[in-house]
Design an enzyme around this catalytic site. Structure first.
Site, PDB file in Angstrom:
ATOM      1  N   HIS A  64      12.009  -0.919   7.786  1.00 50.09           N
ATOM      2  CA  HIS A  64      11.499  -0.861   6.410  1.00 50.09           C
ATOM      3  C   HIS A  64      11.882  -2.134   5.666  1.00 50.09           C
ATOM      4  O   HIS A  64      13.050  -2.366   5.346  1.00 50.09           O
ATOM      5  CB  HIS A  64      12.061   0.367   5.677  1.00 50.09           C
ATOM      6  N   HIS A  66      10.095  -5.143   2.716  1.00 48.61           N
ATOM      7  CA  HIS A  66       8.971  -5.608   1.879  1.00 48.61           C
ATOM      8  C   HIS A  66       9.020  -7.139   1.877  1.00 48.61           C
ATOM      9  O   HIS A  66       9.740  -7.728   1.071  1.00 48.61           O
ATOM     10  CB  HIS A  66       9.129  -5.136   0.426  1.00 48.61           C
ATOM     11  N   GLU A 143       0.209  -0.489   1.877  1.00 52.93           N
ATOM     12  CA  GLU A 143       0.708   0.476   0.892  1.00 52.93           C
ATOM     13  C   GLU A 143      -0.366   0.868  -0.124  1.00 52.93           C
ATOM     14  O   GLU A 143      -1.067   0.020  -0.671  1.00 52.93           O
ATOM     15  CB  GLU A 143       1.893  -0.129   0.139  1.00 52.93           C
ATOM     16  N   SER A 147      -1.805   6.538  -9.588  1.00 56.51           N
ATOM     17  CA  SER A 147      -1.853   7.965  -9.895  1.00 56.51           C
ATOM     18  C   SER A 147      -2.950   8.295 -10.915  1.00 56.51           C
ATOM     19  O   SER A 147      -3.194   9.452 -11.214  1.00 56.51           O
ATOM     20  CB  SER A 147      -0.498   8.410 -10.453  1.00 56.51           C
ATOM     21  N   HIS A 181       3.085   5.101  -1.278  1.00 56.85           N
ATOM     22  CA  HIS A 181       4.272   4.567  -1.956  1.00 56.85           C
ATOM     23  C   HIS A 181       5.308   5.647  -2.219  1.00 56.85           C
ATOM     24  O   HIS A 181       6.453   5.524  -1.808  1.00 56.85           O
ATOM     25  CB  HIS A 181       3.946   3.812  -3.253  1.00 56.85           C
ATOM     26  N   HIS A 208       8.197   6.205   0.782  1.00 52.67           N
ATOM     27  CA  HIS A 208       9.448   6.315   0.023  1.00 52.67           C
ATOM     28  C   HIS A 208       9.509   7.747  -0.490  1.00 52.67           C
ATOM     29  O   HIS A 208       8.597   8.167  -1.207  1.00 52.67           O
ATOM     30  CB  HIS A 208       9.444   5.394  -1.198  1.00 52.67           C
ATOM     31  N   GLU A 211      13.944   9.291  -3.271  1.00 54.13           N
ATOM     32  CA  GLU A 211      14.902   8.190  -3.318  1.00 54.13           C
ATOM     33  C   GLU A 211      15.985   8.452  -4.371  1.00 54.13           C
ATOM     34  O   GLU A 211      17.121   8.035  -4.204  1.00 54.13           O
ATOM     35  CB  GLU A 211      14.153   6.884  -3.627  1.00 54.13           C
ATOM     36  N   ASP A 309      15.327  -2.768   3.731  1.00 55.87           N
ATOM     37  CA  ASP A 309      14.468  -2.753   2.548  1.00 55.87           C
ATOM     38  C   ASP A 309      14.095  -4.214   2.232  1.00 55.87           C
ATOM     39  O   ASP A 309      14.294  -5.096   3.065  1.00 55.87           O
ATOM     40  CB  ASP A 309      15.155  -2.081   1.358  1.00 55.87           C
TER      41      ASP A 309
HETATM   42  O1  MCF Z   1      12.391   0.560  -1.448  1.00 57.74           O
HETATM   43  C1  MCF Z   1      12.537  -0.084  -2.682  1.00 57.74           C
HETATM   44  C2  MCF Z   1      12.785   0.942  -3.738  1.00 57.74           C
HETATM   45  N1  MCF Z   1      11.781   1.980  -3.790  1.00 57.74           N
HETATM   46  C3  MCF Z   1      10.456   1.750  -4.031  1.00 57.74           C
HETATM   47  N2  MCF Z   1       9.763   0.661  -3.928  1.00 57.74           N
HETATM   48  C4  MCF Z   1      10.118  -0.550  -3.514  1.00 57.74           C
HETATM   49  C5  MCF Z   1      11.342  -0.954  -2.980  1.00 57.74           C
HETATM   50  N3  MCF Z   1      11.333  -2.267  -2.804  1.00 57.74           N
HETATM   51  C6  MCF Z   1      10.137  -2.709  -3.185  1.00 57.74           C
HETATM   52  N4  MCF Z   1       9.380  -1.699  -3.608  1.00 57.74           N
HETATM   53  C7  MCF Z   1       8.007  -1.909  -4.089  1.00 57.74           C
HETATM   54  C8  MCF Z   1       7.025  -0.856  -3.766  1.00 57.74           C
HETATM   55  O2  MCF Z   1       6.485  -1.034  -2.497  1.00 57.74           O
HETATM   56  O3  MCF Z   1       8.048  -2.015  -5.479  1.00 57.74           O
HETATM   57  C9  MCF Z   1       6.895  -1.493  -6.055  1.00 57.74           C
HETATM   58  C10 MCF Z   1       6.040  -0.957  -4.896  1.00 57.74           C
HETATM   59  O4  MCF Z   1       5.023  -1.828  -4.589  1.00 57.74           O
HETATM   60  C11 MCF Z   1       7.463  -0.459  -6.948  1.00 57.74           C
HETATM   61  S1  MCF Z   1       6.386   0.513  -7.839  1.00 57.74           S
HETATM   62  C12 MCF Z   1       5.935  -0.441  -9.198  1.00 57.74           C
HETATM   63 FE    FE Z   2      11.252   0.123   0.094  1.00 59.38          FE
END
Ligand code: MCF
Ligand code: FE
Length: 406
Positions: A64, A66, A143, A147, A181, A208, A211, A309
């Site tokens: 996992h 990004h 991703e 909503s 997401h 996710h 969390e 992450d």
């Molecule tokens: O895993 C972490 C924390 N949880 C959720 N989202 C993200 C994380 N790191 C990056 N993200 C991204 C997610 O894919 O941040 C955005 C999304 O595109 C958050 S939602 C505005």
């Molecule tokens: Fe993440």
């Protein structure tokens, strides 16, 4: 065909077998494993190399990450999921602009820390070409997020276009997939459609999930910080949760899904997730965003894999640093025994979770392995622990038999 040997081979099989002064005969796959000298005498034509005071082990899987957030350093707030999400909403655009160089650096950082496989969450597609052309083996999770019911058609069509773009690169090393997401951010019509598509087309999936406690409160009681977030940030008058926890989980039945974080889940929910899927834990991200760590005892070590992450919630993407965090954080486990468990999660279990024929040094598996020069013998019986304490950067990383650091 060539032979590479080292003082220690960590096979990363179920028994965590370690062979001393042993080697691998390989082309793109592992053809034989055994005593280095015997291999050399048997396959006289094969080029042979021995690394003294070194460890060879399967490449790691980081399930996992990004990549698109790689340019982040100090732009986001930590210490609470609410603060973090607020800061991401406010500063996301500047962090995401011009990320190409940072993504390239992150790919290198993966390989240098011994990672050969990743589960990449792609929010925009900016990392597609860079990852597809990298030496890494990739589950590429496109991703979906959104909503607002009036945007569903647009989001769905836009998503299909991105999925299609990623399909152009589909190969045995690059597998396009779908990331939902989270239950607080994806409309159920979208989630349902895309998970059905994943089921029909046999695509890997990731989400996710649970969390934070705030997420649990929102899904169970439709109250708390997320209510305010919907009202004030997104301008929704009377926001409602899109699913109950069980309804959301039901959408994933029959799929092999990576459930990421799950800090606020309960025993029966983990059980349900693990019927077909695995739990991904990101210890440094969890510490920074939610001030806590996963109850790994309740989840069960066999159900777990470990990930960094993104730089959006971490100080770096060095996989060895993440493994050290794991080792130091869970102090109720015997450190020498737990070190073997951690390496099992990072190799065999991670490769299985991403669906690659890798993660164990065994005849017939892909020749995916790293070499770490440690410069000393490792204390007998505590080799895994000594490795996690002292391995910092790979000397060489072979993926399908090719040294991608060379
Ligand atoms: O895993 C972490 C924390 N949880 C959720 N989202 C993200 C994380 N790191 C990056 N993200 C991204 C997610 O894919 O941040 C955005 C999304 O595109 C958050 S939602 C505005
Ligand atoms: Fe993440």
């Amino acid at each position: 065909m060539q032979i590479i040997g080292a003082s220690y081979l960590f096979l990363c099989d179920r028994e965590f077998s370690i062979l001393k002064n042993a080697g691998l005969l390989f082309d793109t796959r592992i053809l034989a494993i055994g005593d280095y000298e015997v291999l050399r005498q048997t396959y006289l034509d094969a080029k042979a190399n021995f690394y003294e005071y070194s460890v060879i082990l399967p490449t790691f899987a980081n399930p996992h990450i990004h990549f698109e957030f790689s340019a982040n350093k100090m732009s986001f707030a930590y210490g609470g999921f609410d603060r973090w999400l607020d800061s991401v909403m406010a500063r996301r655009d500047e962090v995401l602009a011009d990320s190409t160089q940072a993504i390239k650096e992150s790919i290198k950082e993966q390989i240098r820390s011994g990672v050969g496989m990743v589960g990449a969450i792609s929010s925009y597609g900016d990392d597609l070409e860079l990852l597809a052309k990298s030496p890494l083996k990739v589950n590429y999770f496109n991703e979906i997020i959104g909503s607002n019911p009036s945007a569903i058609d647009f989001l769905y069509n836009h998503f299909l276009k991105r999925l299609d773009d990623s399909m152009q690169y589909k190969s045995s090393r690059f597998k396009p997939g779908i990331a939902i997401h989270s239950p607080y951010s994806v409309h159920y019509v979208l989630a349902k459609k895309l998970l059905n598509l994943a089921r029909d087309s046999n695509l890997p999936t990731s989400v996710h999930f649970l969390e934070s406690e705030l997420e649990r409160e929102w899904l169970e009681k439709e109250s708390g910080w997320f209510k305010q977030f919907y009202q004030e940030r997104l301008g929704v008058d009377n926001p409602r949760a899109l699913y109950s926890i069980n309804e959301f989980l039901e959408l994933f039945s029959g799929l092999n899904t990576l459930f990421v974080h799950t800090l606020a889940a309960k025993n029966d929910e983990w059980k349900k997730m693990c019927e077909g899927g695995k739990i991904v834990t990101c210890p440094r991200s969890n510490r920074l965003l939610n001030n806590r760590l996963l109850d790994i005892e309740a989840v069960g070590l066999d159900n777990l894999v470990i990930a960094t992450d993104g730089k959006s919630s971490n100080v770096n993407l060095n996989y060895l640093d993440e493994l050290q965090m794991m080792l130091f954080s869970y102090a109720n486990y015997d450190c020498a025994v737990f070190a073997k468990d951690i390496l099992a999660m990072a190799t065999r279990q991670g490769a299985l979770a991403l669906g690659f024929n890798s993660g164990v040094l065994k005849e017939g598996m892909s020749a995916d392995f790293s070499i770490f020069k440690l410069g000393s013998i490792l204390y007998d019986g505590q080799e895994a622990l000594q490795f996690l304490l002292h391995a910092r950067e790979a000397e060489a990383v072979y993926i399908d038999g090719i040294n991608v650091l060379g």
